[in-house]
Design an enzyme around this catalytic site. Structure first.
Site, mmCIF file in Angstrom:
data_model
loop_
_atom_site.group_PDB
_atom_site.id
_atom_site.type_symbol
_atom_site.label_atom_id
_atom_site.label_comp_id
_atom_site.label_asym_id
_atom_site.label_seq_id
_atom_site.Cartn_x
_atom_site.Cartn_y
_atom_site.Cartn_z
ATOM 1 N N HIS A 176 0.861 -1.190 0.000
ATOM 2 C CA HIS A 176 0.000 0.000 0.000
ATOM 3 C C HIS A 176 0.898 1.242 0.000
ATOM 4 O O HIS A 176 2.036 1.186 0.487
ATOM 5 C CB HIS A 176 -0.831 -0.058 1.284
ATOM 6 C CG HIS A 176 -1.919 0.943 1.389
ATOM 7 N ND1 HIS A 176 -1.727 2.191 1.932
ATOM 8 C CD2 HIS A 176 -3.227 0.878 1.050
ATOM 9 C CE1 HIS A 176 -2.880 2.847 1.932
ATOM 10 N NE2 HIS A 176 -3.802 2.071 1.397
ATOM 11 N N GLN A 205 -5.086 -5.496 6.362
ATOM 12 C CA GLN A 205 -6.141 -6.376 5.823
ATOM 13 C C GLN A 205 -6.097 -7.766 6.448
ATOM 14 O O GLN A 205 -6.894 -8.630 6.070
ATOM 15 C CB GLN A 205 -5.993 -6.503 4.285
ATOM 16 C CG GLN A 205 -6.131 -5.212 3.533
ATOM 17 C CD GLN A 205 -7.537 -4.616 3.581
ATOM 18 O OE1 GLN A 205 -8.504 -5.268 3.988
ATOM 19 N NE2 GLN A 205 -7.659 -3.363 3.194
ATOM 20 N N ASP A 212 2.586 -5.138 7.524
ATOM 21 C CA ASP A 212 1.382 -4.335 7.341
ATOM 22 C C ASP A 212 0.189 -5.274 7.503
ATOM 23 O O ASP A 212 -0.109 -6.072 6.612
ATOM 24 C CB ASP A 212 1.403 -3.677 5.952
ATOM 25 C CG ASP A 212 0.121 -2.912 5.669
ATOM 26 O OD1 ASP A 212 -0.846 -3.032 6.446
ATOM 27 O OD2 ASP A 212 0.080 -2.188 4.655
ATOM 28 N N CYS A 232 -5.136 2.901 -3.555
ATOM 29 C CA CYS A 232 -3.939 3.410 -2.852
ATOM 30 C C CYS A 232 -2.789 2.414 -2.936
ATOM 31 O O CYS A 232 -2.002 2.285 -1.976
ATOM 32 C CB CYS A 232 -4.233 3.743 -1.385
ATOM 33 S SG CYS A 232 -5.559 4.921 -1.201
ATOM 34 N N LYS A 249 -11.144 -0.914 10.116
ATOM 35 C CA LYS A 249 -11.360 -2.039 9.189
ATOM 36 C C LYS A 249 -11.801 -3.293 9.930
ATOM 37 O O LYS A 249 -12.007 -4.335 9.343
ATOM 38 C CB LYS A 249 -10.077 -2.330 8.408
ATOM 39 C CG LYS A 249 -9.696 -1.208 7.422
ATOM 40 C CD LYS A 249 -8.522 -1.616 6.591
ATOM 41 C CE LYS A 249 -7.826 -0.460 5.925
ATOM 42 N NZ LYS A 249 -8.531 0.086 4.771
HETATM 43 N N1 PMP Z 1 -2.222 -1.051 4.235
HETATM 44 C C1 PMP Z 1 -3.184 -1.750 3.639
HETATM 45 C C2 PMP Z 1 -2.867 -3.110 3.110
HETATM 46 C C3 PMP Z 1 -4.454 -1.214 3.524
HETATM 47 O O1 PMP Z 1 -5.423 -1.903 2.929
HETATM 48 C C4 PMP Z 1 -4.720 0.079 4.044
HETATM 49 C C5 PMP Z 1 -6.080 0.720 3.893
HETATM 50 N N2 PMP Z 1 -6.623 0.605 2.614
HETATM 51 C C6 PMP Z 1 -3.673 0.752 4.677
HETATM 52 C C7 PMP Z 1 -2.433 0.164 4.758
HETATM 53 C C8 PMP Z 1 -3.872 2.119 5.268
HETATM 54 O O2 PMP Z 1 -4.820 2.039 6.285
HETATM 55 P P1 PMP Z 1 -5.484 3.365 6.896
HETATM 56 O O3 PMP Z 1 -6.059 4.126 5.738
HETATM 57 O O4 PMP Z 1 -6.514 2.838 7.822
HETATM 58 O O5 PMP Z 1 -4.395 4.112 7.588
#
Ligand code: PMP
Length: 401
Positions: A115, A195, A192, A355, A218
């Site tokens: 991400h 998910q 990370d 993203c 999430k």
């Molecule tokens: N890493 C991953 C794999 C994600 O899916 C996300 C959210 N889409 C994030 C990081 C960032 O999370 P947040 O927007 O809650 O900070």
């Protein structure tokens, strides 16, 4: 899985026609979480760690208790749990905290699955220090394998970032095996878990990762809060990158001393309601059981994959789901057009690069349509998605040149 009571989710009850398939972006909140936030603001909604009056003590106790609940949930010590604003905040903070340990000859391993919040902070660190950013190759299933990981690790590897579950493809990387390998080269391992933690049992002791970041929103919890886990000695050896109230032991004109971890990384008034609301979210998931949570979402994504796999109008990027995420495109149709069409069937999906532009570019497209399932989705939701995708293919047939 124990039947999840739809009535527990007021947003779904208030939007009965809606089929919500965007839980990878954020989950819907059960009333247990909403009630807890409401209780905080209406009965003891004052600041924490500051007042000595009873109400402030209650707020502090409720707030600190979440640390114990999170620690039990991911199997670590409460003092290894740093409160953050979310995964992005945790991963950025961590890169900034580790920056002074990075030298120009070091290598930082990332992947195109990462991400933006996992890869961009390391781009900056690499630029600032002269260290090299190294991308591990993906295999034919778009995953990181032990074999490919071995090729990029060496004695210069200082940090590796591993995305546990890709937010675009839903593939699950073998974090435990990759961590073991990275540790053979004395590398720091960051996972990370944005998910992963909401969807499956994540045990940091078993995985042996050094750091793990995830977001409350999430996993049925409120927005604006999250967790950064760190192995205590390593965590406590780092300097904070944010300064202010509550994280210091004493401040003089030219010097200040800090508290120990985790407090030294928690400057300023935190998202108190956001963190207090994480406790009922975790309890809700634990009542279902994390294995059941994972199995349920996987079954629904698999149902969809099985029913659209042979549709030649589709580019199916997630052929064999490993989590609740399934990603596709109607060939020749912009993902936003497909998602807009699906919304005419009351289906909420995400379209775009999610993203994570590196992986969408790697797949050879500008973006994808992503459906993501969670505990409140039903087989009927999956069936309706299949029907709507088929209807979209019919609708778009004449658009395709
Ligand atoms: N890493 C991953 C794999 C994600 O899916 C996300 C959210 N889409 C994030 C990081 C960032 O999370 P947040 O927007 O809650 O900070």
């Amino acid at each position: 899985m124990n039947e999840v009571k739809r009535a527990d989710f007021p947003l779904l009850e208030n939007n009965k026609e809606m089929i919500y398939l965007d839980s990878a972006a954020t989950s819907i909140k059960p009333k247990q979480v909403i009630d807890k936030i409401n209780e905080y603001y209406t009965t003891y909604g004052v600041n924490v760690h500051r007042g000595v009056y009873d109400m402030s003590s209650r707020a502090t106790d409720e707030y600190e208790d979440v640390r114990n609940v999170v620690a039990k949930f991911i199997n670590c010590k409460p003092k290894e749990v740093v409160y953050t604003k979310g995964t992005t905040n945790g991963l950025n903070m961590l890169a900034n905290m580790l920056l002074p340990k990075i030298n120009k000859d070091d290598e930082i391993v990332v992947s195109v699955l990462d991400h933006h919040s996992a890869v961009m902070p390391w781009q900056r660190v690499a630029k600032a220090t002269g260290a090299k950013l190294i991308f591990v190759e993906l295999d034919e299933n778009n995953k990181i394998t032990v074999e490919n990981f071995k090729k990029v690790l060496n004695n210069k590897t200082k940090v590796v970032n591993i995305t546990y579950v890709s937010n675009v493809l839903g593939v699950v990387n073998p974090v435990k095996e990759l961590t073991k390998l990275a540790h053979e080269f004395n590398s720091i391992v960051i996972c990370d878990g944005a998910q992963a933690v909401p969807h499956m049992k994540v045990d940091v002791k078993d995985l042996d990762v050094d750091f793990l970041a995830f977001s409350s929103h999430k996993m049925l919890g409120p927005t604006g809060s999250g967790i950064l886990y760190g192995k205590y000695n390593l965590l406590n050896s780092l300097d904070p990158v944010e300064f202010g109230g509550d994280m210091n032991d004493g401040v003089e004109m030219y010097e200040a001393t800090y508290k120990d971890a985790p407090e030294k990384f928690e400057a300023g008034t935190p998202s108190i309601a956001g963190l207090i609301g994480l406790k009922p979210a975790i309890q809700y998931l634990e009542n279902i059981g994390m294995d059941n949570v994972h199995k349920h979402s996987l079954e629904l994504a698999t149902y969809v994959a099985e029913h659209i796999r042979n549709n030649e109008m589709l580019e199916l990027y997630t052929k064999y789901p490993e989590s609740g995420i399934i990603t596709f495109n109607i060939k020749g149709i912009h993902p936003h057009d497909t998602a807009t069409y699906l919304s005419t069937h009351n289906i909420c999906v995400r379209a775009g690069h999610h993203c994570a532009q590196l992986i969408t570019h790697y797949l050879g497209c500008m973006g994808t349509v992503r459906a993501s399932f969670y505990i409140y989705n039903t087989l009927d939701d999956a069936k309706k998605l299949v029907e709507a995708i088929n209807a979209a293919c019919d609708y778009f047939k004449e658009w395709i040149i």
